[in-house]
Scaffold this active site. Structure first.
Site, PDB file in Angstrom:
ATOM      1  N   PRO A  16      12.464  36.240  42.604  1.00  0.00           N
ATOM      2  CA  PRO A  16      12.445  36.637  41.197  1.00  0.00           C
ATOM      3  C   PRO A  16      13.319  37.874  41.007  1.00  0.00           C
ATOM      4  CG  PRO A  16      10.216  36.337  42.063  1.00  0.00           C
ATOM      5  CD  PRO A  16      11.137  36.340  43.238  1.00  0.00           C
ATOM      6  N   ALA A  18      14.996  40.496  37.938  1.00  0.00           N
ATOM      7  CA  ALA A  18      14.949  40.904  36.539  1.00  0.00           C
ATOM      8  C   ALA A  18      16.216  40.524  35.799  1.00  0.00           C
ATOM      9  CB  ALA A  18      14.743  42.410  36.464  1.00  0.00           C
ATOM     10  N   CYS A 101       7.998  45.470  43.683  1.00  0.00           N
ATOM     11  CA  CYS A 101       8.908  46.117  42.740  1.00  0.00           C
ATOM     12  C   CYS A 101       8.775  47.637  42.837  1.00  0.00           C
ATOM     13  CB  CYS A 101       8.612  45.660  41.314  1.00  0.00           C
ATOM     14  SG  CYS A 101       9.732  46.393  40.103  1.00  0.00           S
ATOM     15  N   LYS A 141       4.433  38.772  47.457  1.00  0.00           N
ATOM     16  CA  LYS A 141       5.691  39.339  47.923  1.00  0.00           C
ATOM     17  C   LYS A 141       5.542  40.847  47.928  1.00  0.00           C
ATOM     18  CE  LYS A 141      10.719  39.026  47.285  1.00  0.00           C
ATOM     19  NZ  LYS A 141      11.140  40.407  46.995  1.00  0.00           N
ATOM     20  N   ASN A 204      12.876  38.510  53.628  1.00  0.00           N
ATOM     21  CA  ASN A 204      13.781  38.819  52.521  1.00  0.00           C
ATOM     22  C   ASN A 204      14.546  40.099  52.857  1.00  0.00           C
ATOM     23  OD1 ASN A 204      13.306  40.184  49.215  1.00  0.00           O
ATOM     24  ND2 ASN A 204      14.968  38.885  49.876  1.00  0.00           N
ATOM     25  N   GLY A 205      15.833  40.090  52.567  1.00  0.00           N
ATOM     26  CA  GLY A 205      16.645  41.283  52.756  1.00  0.00           C
ATOM     27  C   GLY A 205      17.919  41.021  53.521  1.00  0.00           C
ATOM     28  N   ASP A 206      19.058  41.259  52.866  1.00  0.00           N
ATOM     29  CA  ASP A 206      20.386  41.190  53.495  1.00  0.00           C
ATOM     30  C   ASP A 206      20.758  39.799  53.991  1.00  0.00           C
ATOM     31  OD1 ASP A 206      20.466  43.860  52.945  1.00  0.00           O
ATOM     32  OD2 ASP A 206      20.291  44.538  55.024  1.00  0.00           O
ATOM     33  N   ARG A 229      19.780  39.104  46.128  1.00  0.00           N
ATOM     34  CA  ARG A 229      21.114  39.480  45.633  1.00  0.00           C
ATOM     35  C   ARG A 229      22.234  38.612  46.200  1.00  0.00           C
ATOM     36  NH1 ARG A 229      21.625  45.318  47.480  1.00  0.00           N
ATOM     37  NH2 ARG A 229      20.334  44.523  49.175  1.00  0.00           N
TER      38      ARG A 229
END
EC number: 1.3.1.-
Length: 371
Positions: A16, A18, A101, A141, A204-206, A229
């Protein structure tokens, strides 16, 4: 990989984000490859009190096979009721709870990355959501913690699993890291070792390329990956991920002609979904800049991308770019989206002093676009 009754096909989840993971973008990613595609973050209180914006953001495109929504909040009663309404009235298939978040407008109310500090309240929020959702799987998460001195992920994940969470996803950064620095994948491996084997752990991450996802799973033992991202301006990444999960070589960034076709499809979906060309194109501007990222299109084209006002403007812009252009090699792994740290962690007064306290701060009513 299965999450409750949901069969992912491929162990890949769209994070998710924003102002990004609205219905048009979710559809675009799903058309590229398989996985689970989650909505933008919604406030539980907004849903319970009938806020129009919250319910609009909770709606799904008719083509979405699995309807997935992410919630945040720190009130067990509101979370339970929101989950019940999503399951019974909105017909969602999966609910994710946001405990990661780091932005001040969320953490100042004890939501997002702040909540796992209050472990009793955290457990009751998860338990309430699981109870309200009934047969619908609820996942969580989270981040590693507020900072390196206040790591909560191992204890919080165990509490969530005991409360009935169907899976746990870990963004391997702390809240104060925000989106800066390097994700610490070893924490994902620690979490996988801590939880029972029947509770899937997602990392999650990179993950900038499909090969990163395969490497993360091999190095940490995690059951699946969450893509944030890395897919901005690159919905084709889900096709590469599907290839990689099948053991095939990913294709990598396509020539710009493929990107141009994706842009045209995106604007078509957006105008149809919002039924407002001006609003749809305005929302598309940031996506358009991401679509162009890495291609040597020149500064003037990039400037115009941030000012498009009509569908005609969008088509004219991509039509003038050479369709044979390829991504610059050094841009393939360049970060996309936010790269900033959280300069000041905003928490309710005394929030960290009594981890077993049940006092909470009233959640916001309005839906935030800030996950």
């Amino acid at each position: 990989m299965r999450i409750g009754a949901v069969n992912l096909g491929h162990p890949v989840v769209l994070a998710p984000m924003a102002g990004v993971t609205d219905a048009p973008f979710r559809v675009l990613c799903a058309e590229a490859g398989g996985g689970l595609f989650v909505s933008e973050m919604l406030t539980a209180r907004g849903l319970v009190e009938g806020a129009d914006k919250s319910w609009r953001m909770a709606s799904h495109h008719p083509s979405e096979a699995t309807r997935s929504v992410q919630l945040y909040g720190s009130d067990p009663r509101a979370m339970g009721e929101a989950a019940r309404r999503l399951a019974d009235d909105a017909g969602v298939d999966h609910i994710d709870l946001n405990f990661g978040c780091p932005v001040p407008k969320i953490t100042r109310n004890g939501g997002g990355a702040a909540l796992p500090v209050r472990r009793r309240l955290f457990g009751q929020v998860v338990e309430a959501a699981v109870g309200g959702a009934g047969r619908i799987p609820v996942t969580v998460k989270m981040r590693m913690g507020l900072d390196d001195g206040r790591l909560t992920f191992l204890e919080a994940a165990s509490i969530a699993a005991d409360a009935g969470a169907a899976a746990v996803a870990l963004h391997a950064r702390t809240a104060v890291q925000g989106y800066s620095g390097v994700a610490r994948w070893d924490a994902i491996g620690e979490l996988r070792a801590r939880l029972p084997a029947d509770v899937p752990v997602l990392g999650n991450g990179d993950i900038w390329e499909a090969t990163d996802a395969v490497r993360m799973m091999a190095e940490t033992g995690c059951d699946g990956v969450v893509i944030g991202r890395g897919c901005l301006g690159r919905p084709w990444l889900f096709a590469d991920l599907e290839q990689a999960m099948r053991g095939h070589a990913p294709l990598g960034p396509p020539p710009f002609g493929v990107v141009a076709a994706t842009v045209r499809r995106h604007v078509e979906l957006a105008v149809d979904w919002y039924d407002d060309e001006t609003a749809a194109v305005r929302k598309l501007r940031k996506h358009l800049r991401w679509y162009l990222q890495g291609y040597p299109v020149g500064a003037e084209v990039r400037r115009r991308a941030g000012a498009v006002a009509t569908v005609e403007d969008v088509h004219a812009l991509v039509d003038e770019v050479d369709p044979d252009l390829t991504v610059l090699p050094e841009a393939v792994r360049a970060p996309r989206g936010r790269t900033d740290a959280i300069t000041r962690l905003t928490l309710p007064h005394g929030w960290c002093e009594h981890p077993d306290a049940m006092a909470r701060v009233e959640d916001d009513l309005v839906a935030h676009s800030g996950g």
